[in-house]
Design a protein around this motif. Sequence first.
Motif, short mmCIF file in Angstrom:
data_model
loop_
_atom_site.label_atom_id
_atom_site.label_comp_id
_atom_site.label_asym_id
_atom_site.label_seq_id
_atom_site.Cartn_x
_atom_site.Cartn_y
_atom_site.Cartn_z
N GLN A 73 43.77 -4.39 34.51
CA GLN A 73 42.32 -4.16 34.40
C GLN A 73 42.03 -2.78 33.84
O GLN A 73 41.13 -2.61 33.01
N HIS A 74 42.79 -1.79 34.27
CA HIS A 74 42.61 -0.44 33.72
C HIS A 74 42.95 -0.42 32.23
O HIS A 74 42.29 0.26 31.44
N LEU A 75 43.99 -1.16 31.85
CA LEU A 75 44.36 -1.19 30.43
C LEU A 75 43.23 -1.76 29.59
O LEU A 75 42.92 -1.25 28.51
N GLU A 76 42.60 -2.83 30.09
CA GLU A 76 41.48 -3.42 29.34
C GLU A 76 40.34 -2.42 29.20
O GLU A 76 39.70 -2.34 28.16
N ARG A 77 40.12 -1.66 30.26
CA ARG A 77 39.04 -0.68 30.22
C ARG A 77 39.33 0.42 29.20
O ARG A 77 38.47 0.77 28.41
N ILE A 78 40.56 0.95 29.19
CA ILE A 78 40.80 2.04 28.24
C ILE A 78 40.87 1.50 26.82
O ILE A 78 40.54 2.21 25.87
N ALA A 79 41.24 0.22 26.67
CA ALA A 79 41.26 -0.37 25.32
C ALA A 79 39.84 -0.45 24.77
O ALA A 79 39.61 -0.35 23.56
N SER A 80 38.86 -0.64 25.66
CA SER A 80 37.48 -0.73 25.19
C SER A 80 36.80 0.63 25.20
O SER A 80 35.59 0.73 25.18
N GLY A 81 37.59 1.69 25.29
CA GLY A 81 37.04 3.02 25.05
C GLY A 81 36.75 3.85 26.27
O GLY A 81 36.40 5.02 26.16
N THR A 82 36.87 3.27 27.46
CA THR A 82 36.64 4.08 28.65
C THR A 82 37.80 5.05 28.82
O THR A 82 38.95 4.65 28.74
N THR A 83 37.51 6.29 29.03
CA THR A 83 38.60 7.24 29.26
C THR A 83 39.00 7.17 30.72
O THR A 83 38.16 7.29 31.60
N VAL A 84 40.27 6.95 30.97
CA VAL A 84 40.74 6.96 32.34
C VAL A 84 41.42 8.30 32.56
O VAL A 84 42.33 8.67 31.83
N ILE A 85 40.94 9.03 33.51
CA ILE A 85 41.62 10.28 33.84
C ILE A 85 42.75 9.93 34.79
O ILE A 85 42.52 9.48 35.90
N GLY A 86 43.96 10.14 34.36
CA GLY A 86 45.11 9.75 35.17
C GLY A 86 45.61 10.89 36.00
O GLY A 86 45.01 11.95 36.01
#
Lengths: 410, 299
Positions: free
Chosen positions: A371-384
Motif C-alpha cells: 500500500q505504501h508503494l502504491e502511494r509513493i508511486a502516485s507521488g506521495t512522499t513517504v518519509i522513511g
Amino acid sequence: MTAQQLLTGNAAAAWGARLADADYIPAFPITPQTEIIELLAQWSAHGEVPARFVTLDSEHSMLTAAGAAAAAGARVFTATSSQGLLYGCEVLYTIAGWRVPLVLVNVSRALASPITLEADHNDILAARDTGFLQIHAETCQEIVDSILMGYRLAEDEQVMVPVLVNLDGFTLSFTREPVTLPSPAAVAEFLPAYHPRHAYIRGDKPMAQGTAVLGGAPYSYFRYQQQRAQDNALTIHQTIAEEFALRFGRRYDLVESFQLDDADYVLVMSNAFASKGKAMVQWWRTQGRKVGLLRLRVVRPFPGAAIAAALVGRKAVAVFDQNIAPGSGGILYPEIAAALYHEPRRPPLLSVIGGLGGKDISAGEFEAVFQHLERIASGTTVIGPLLLYTQQERDRVRTLLQIAGKELSA
Amino acid sequence: MLRIRFHGRGGQGMKTASRILGSAGFHAGWIVQDSPVYGAERRGAPMSAFTRLAREPIRERGVIASPDLVVIADETLLADLAAQPLLGCDTRSTVLMNTRKQSAELSPLGAVSREAIFAADFTALALETTQSLASLSVALGVAAARLLGLSLSEALAGVTDELSPHLSAERQAKNVALAQVAYARAEGWPIIQERQTTDSPTLVTLVEVAFDPPTVAAPSIYAISNSPERKTGNWRQFRPVLHAELCTRCWICFVRCPEAAIALDAHDYPVVDYDQCKGCLLCVHECPTHAFTAEQEVR
Ligand code: SF4
Ligand code: SF4
C-alpha cells in the motif's frame, strides 16, 4: 550427483566445508552456529574429514588462527555468529589485508543489547567494510553451493581475499529442507586443491607477511588494491557462477531476479526472509498485481550496476533492511539509493525496516508495504524508514513492559 | 501445502516429532521443511516446532500462523500464555492432543470444531511400549503422519531416520513397535486434506514507535523478584517424592536443584516446593541413597 536429503542450514554449512576438503578448521562455539562445528568435530574425530580441527579460546584467537593458517598456505574453514563475529572483527580487517583466502560462515543473530538469539543482519553488515567478500544465502542448498563458490572466488589470483558466507539463525540454521550434495569427485573438479602463490610457509623461501608501512602512500596503495580485488570479484563471480551452473545445474548470480520482467513494483530483500517475499509476490501475481523481487546475494562487492539495471523504470521499490543503523536507518537502503542516483529513470524508493531480532514479517505487513508503494508511486512522499511493527505487537510489548515494572503513559 | 505445528515442553521430544513427520513426508515424496523454535534451552519450558509438506518449493519460513494440524504434547500448555497452542487455529484446523481424557471430555478448543479434535493417551502408550517418556516423539510424530495420510511404511522410515544411532538395538525395536501401535491408534481418524485456496492476508495496522524515556525504553526490569510468580510446577511430568526414612540429610539435592525448589525443614530434611518444582528429576538422580522416587503426575 546424489539424491536430495533433508539438511539443516548448519549441517549444509558443515557439508560445504567437508566437500571443499578444508585443511584446517579452528572453532569456537556460539548459538546458533555451534551445530556446524559440532558436526565437523565429529567427522574429524571419526576420520571422515582429514582436516585438522582445533578449538580455540575465543573468536578473536579463532580468526587469528584461521588467518595465520591461510597465510601458511592451508585451505581454511571456520564459522561464528553475532557477538563472536564482532569480537573477532579486528582480525577480519587484518587478514583481508594479508590477502589470504578462506571461507568464514556467519550465522546471523541479532546483536546485544538487549541480548537475543534470532536473526537480523547487524552482525554480518558490521563486517561489510572489513575487506571480506560477502555472500548471503536464502536456502540450505545455497549455503553448500556458496561455500564451494566462495573458495573458488577467494582463491582466484584475480581476487585473493577471504569470503564470508551468511545464513540466518533459526530460519536456516535449524531449518531442514531438501538439499542435493554434489559428489566429492565433482567438487574436486570444480574446486581443485589450493596452490598458494603469494602467502605460504616454506623453509627454502622465507618471507615476511603483513608488514607495517609508514607514510600514507604505501598504505593507500595496499588498501586500494583491496578495492581493485573486489572490483574483479564482480566479473570473476559471474565466470564461476556459469561454470557452477554447467557442472551442478544451479545458477547463482550477484543478484537474483524473481518475477521481475514486467514488475511495476519491486521488493528488495536478502537472506532467508527473501523466500517469504517471493511467496507474497506469487500471491500478488494471482491477484493481478505486478510485483517482483530482487534478492541481494553478493553484498560485497556491492553489485551496484546489476541492482540499478534491475530497478530503473519501476513504479516504486521497497528496500527491506533486516538491520538498523541507529541515527541513520536501514544499512542497505543508502547503498541502493546511491547505486540509482545517476540513473535518470530511477524509481521512488521506500525504506523498510523489518524482521529485527527475527521478528516475523507477516503477509499483512507485506500488504501494508505494498500500500505504501502504491502511494509513493502516485507521488506521495513517504518519509522513511517504515518500521514493520504492528499494533498487536505494540500491545504485547506494553504488557511485557508493565510486568517489568515500567510506568507507561496512556 | 500442509502446515503442522507441534507444541511441547523442552524435553518432550516435539522437535524430534516434527522431524519424524518431516522425514516420513520426505520418504512419501513431499517437499519438506521442518524447524523448531525455542528460547534459551530449558527443560520444561514451552517450545514449538513446525513441519511443512508441499508439492511446490516451500517459500514460507519460520512460524506457522494458520496451522492445518496442531499437535499438543502436554495439556497444561493450553493455559500457558507463553505457548498459546491454539493461536491461529480456525474451523479448518485439526488438533491432536496427548491427554488422559477422551476427545468428548475435552473442553472446546478455540475455533476448532469438535469433530476435528483427536485425543489419546500417548504418554501411557509410550510408557507401556518402550518404558521411556522420550518416545513420546515417536508416538506423536507417527500419529500426525497417519492424520496426514502417510502410510505406515513411510511413517516407520521417518522414525528410523530420526532415532539416535546411539540407541541399542533393543530400544530401536521398542520404538518401532511403539510407532506401529501409535499408527494403529490413529487409524480410525479422518485424513487431513490440503487447503485448496490461499487465504488473503489479514490486514495489520502498523504503528510508529515513539520516543520513550530511558526509564521505559532501556531493557531493564524494575519489578522485584517476580520470577517466583512464574510457577513452573505445571511443567512437571514426574514428581519427585521423598522417602524420609532413606534420607541421610546430606543436602546434595538441596544444593543441586536448579530451580531452588528444595528447602530444608526444621530437622534439615529436604522439602520440595511443588509450585516451583519443574520435574527435572535431578534430585532423583543425584541422591546417593535413592531417597527420592519419581512418580508420574496425574492431571
Ligand atoms: S525435580 Fe527435584 S531437582 Fe528438579 S526442580 Fe524438582 S525438586 Fe528441583
Ligand atoms: S540427596 Fe538424598 S539423602 Fe541427601 S538430603 Fe537429599 S534426599 Fe536426603
